[in-house]
Design an enzyme around this catalytic site. Structure first.
Site, mmCIF file in Angstrom:
data_model
loop_
_atom_site.group_PDB
_atom_site.id
_atom_site.type_symbol
_atom_site.label_atom_id
_atom_site.label_comp_id
_atom_site.label_asym_id
_atom_site.label_seq_id
_atom_site.Cartn_x
_atom_site.Cartn_y
_atom_site.Cartn_z
ATOM 1 N N LEU A 105 -7.403 3.278 12.385
ATOM 2 C CA LEU A 105 -7.971 2.045 12.939
ATOM 3 C C LEU A 105 -7.177 1.582 14.162
ATOM 4 O O LEU A 105 -7.754 1.157 15.170
ATOM 5 C CB LEU A 105 -7.987 0.952 11.871
ATOM 6 C CG LEU A 105 -8.572 -0.399 12.285
ATOM 7 C CD1 LEU A 105 -10.049 -0.272 12.615
ATOM 8 C CD2 LEU A 105 -8.357 -1.434 11.183
ATOM 9 N N SER A 106 -5.853 1.683 14.088
ATOM 10 C CA SER A 106 -5.017 1.236 15.204
ATOM 11 C C SER A 106 -5.175 2.128 16.425
ATOM 12 O O SER A 106 -4.817 1.733 17.532
ATOM 13 C CB SER A 106 -3.547 1.193 14.776
ATOM 14 O OG SER A 106 -3.023 2.495 14.589
ATOM 15 N N ASP A 128 -4.236 9.670 4.974
ATOM 16 C CA ASP A 128 -4.485 10.515 6.132
ATOM 17 C C ASP A 128 -3.478 11.641 6.257
ATOM 18 O O ASP A 128 -2.393 11.614 5.673
ATOM 19 C CB ASP A 128 -4.473 9.681 7.423
ATOM 20 C CG ASP A 128 -3.283 8.730 7.527
ATOM 21 O OD1 ASP A 128 -2.154 9.161 7.243
ATOM 22 O OD2 ASP A 128 -3.484 7.557 7.873
ATOM 23 N N GLY A 149 -6.095 2.051 8.296
ATOM 24 C CA GLY A 149 -4.678 2.231 8.586
ATOM 25 C C GLY A 149 -4.422 2.747 9.996
ATOM 26 O O GLY A 149 -4.887 2.169 10.992
ATOM 27 N N ASP A 154 0.818 -1.206 0.000
ATOM 28 C CA ASP A 154 0.000 0.000 0.000
ATOM 29 C C ASP A 154 0.860 1.268 0.000
ATOM 30 O O ASP A 154 0.481 2.284 -0.580
ATOM 31 C CB ASP A 154 -0.919 -0.001 1.223
ATOM 32 C CG ASP A 154 -2.051 -1.020 1.088
ATOM 33 O OD1 ASP A 154 -2.226 -1.563 -0.017
ATOM 34 O OD2 ASP A 154 -2.750 -1.258 2.083
ATOM 35 N N GLY A 155 2.034 1.212 0.646
ATOM 36 C CA GLY A 155 2.915 2.380 0.657
ATOM 37 C C GLY A 155 3.375 2.757 -0.740
ATOM 38 O O GLY A 155 3.483 3.945 -1.072
#
Length: 291
Positions: A191-192, A147, A188, A73-74
């Site tokens: 969520l954490s 984000d 991402g 994803d990065g």
């Protein structure tokens, strides 16, 4: 057809799939343009890519039918900045780990190329978060897919983030920081930190505090049509501002506003690409011996 390609280093097990991709593109006589850094890596890795055309990260992809992102994803977040307002469709090939955004498996690359030629795909338009600041922080790339975060520096204590919604005072977050997440970024960092998962087409942002000291504040969902503004207090006189993977140390005198960007990221979805399936497979949702 013209295809741009960007990637990062890959495990040896992925080499046959990447070589197979370039062989397939060569067989179809596709015009290929490769990011300069990735071409150097391919040359050192002895992958035959046949392309003599490169583009630099600074200039980005000026013209292509698609851009292939080879990595996790990065890497796809990088590809978004290479495309910018040109909104070239992005194909995420997952040679990374989790892969919420990069969903094409390496062993499905040939099938994916067939699907592109036959028009058997759809375009998933994803909202971007745009950041404007005085002084300017992010230069020519003031946008991100996942984000925007404001956090304390490693050597500083807790910071205070004074937050405003459409000009009205919202809250002062005493915390390690704050995350402004798009629906794409909801799986991402947000969520954490306890934020909710949003479906990709939800027209919202998530405001998620990071380790807040005022314990009664919780993540908040707001419409992405609003404008957010932030002022930061810190004993160290500075803080970290990050937009996806790009971060800078910023003086607390900076004034920052956040809103939905005027353009979108266009992700290519194949017929078997489903967000709910991705949630279940990547987060083990519903994993229960009774199912």
């Amino acid at each position: 057809m013209k295809i741009a390609i960007h990637g990062r280093n890959f495990p040896e097990s992925a080499r046959p799939y990447i070589q197979s991709m370039f062989d397939e593109l060569a067989k179809r006589q596709v015009e290929v343009i490769i990011s300069a850094g990735y071409r150097e890596f391919l040359d050192n890795a002895s992958v035959a890519h046949y392309s003599q055309i490169t583009y630099t990260i600074e200039e980005g992809v000026l013209e292509a039918d698609f851009i292939f992102s080879l990595g996790g994803d990065g890497t796809l977040l990088d590809a978004v900045t290479h495309v910018g307002p040109r909104q070239i469709p992005i194909v995420g090939i997952n040679i990374g780990r989790l892969g919420f955004l990069a969903t094409v498996a390496p062993n499905s690359v040939r099938l994916m190329i067939d699907a592109l030629y036959n028009g058997q795909f759809s375009i998933d338009e994803r909202t971007l978060v745009g950041v404007r600041s005085t002084p300017d922080i992010f230069g020519n790339l003031p946008f991100g897919l996942n984000d925007f975060t404001i956090t304390r520096t490693q050597t500083s204590s807790m910071i205070t983030v004074h937050s405003y919604l459409d000009g009205e005072f919202l809250n002062s977050y005493w915390a390690d920081g704050i995350i402004i997440s798009t629906p794409s970024g909801s799986t991402g960092y947000s969520l954490s930190c306890g934020g909710p998962v949003l479906l990709p087409q939800t027209n919202n942002f998530i405001i998620t505090p990071i380790s807040p000291h005022n314990l009664n504040v919780r993540p908040m969902i707001v419409m992405d049509s609003c404008q957010l503004a932030f002022e930061v207090e810190s004993r160290s006189g500075n803080f970290l501002a990050a937009l996806d993977s790009r971060s800078f140390t910023v003086d607390t005198s900076a004034r920052i506003s956040v809103q939905k960007e005027t353009f979108v990221a266009r992700l290519v979805k194949l017929s078997d690409d489903n967000f709910l399936n991705t949630l279940r497979s990547k987060l083990n949702w519903g994993w229960d011996i009774r199912n």
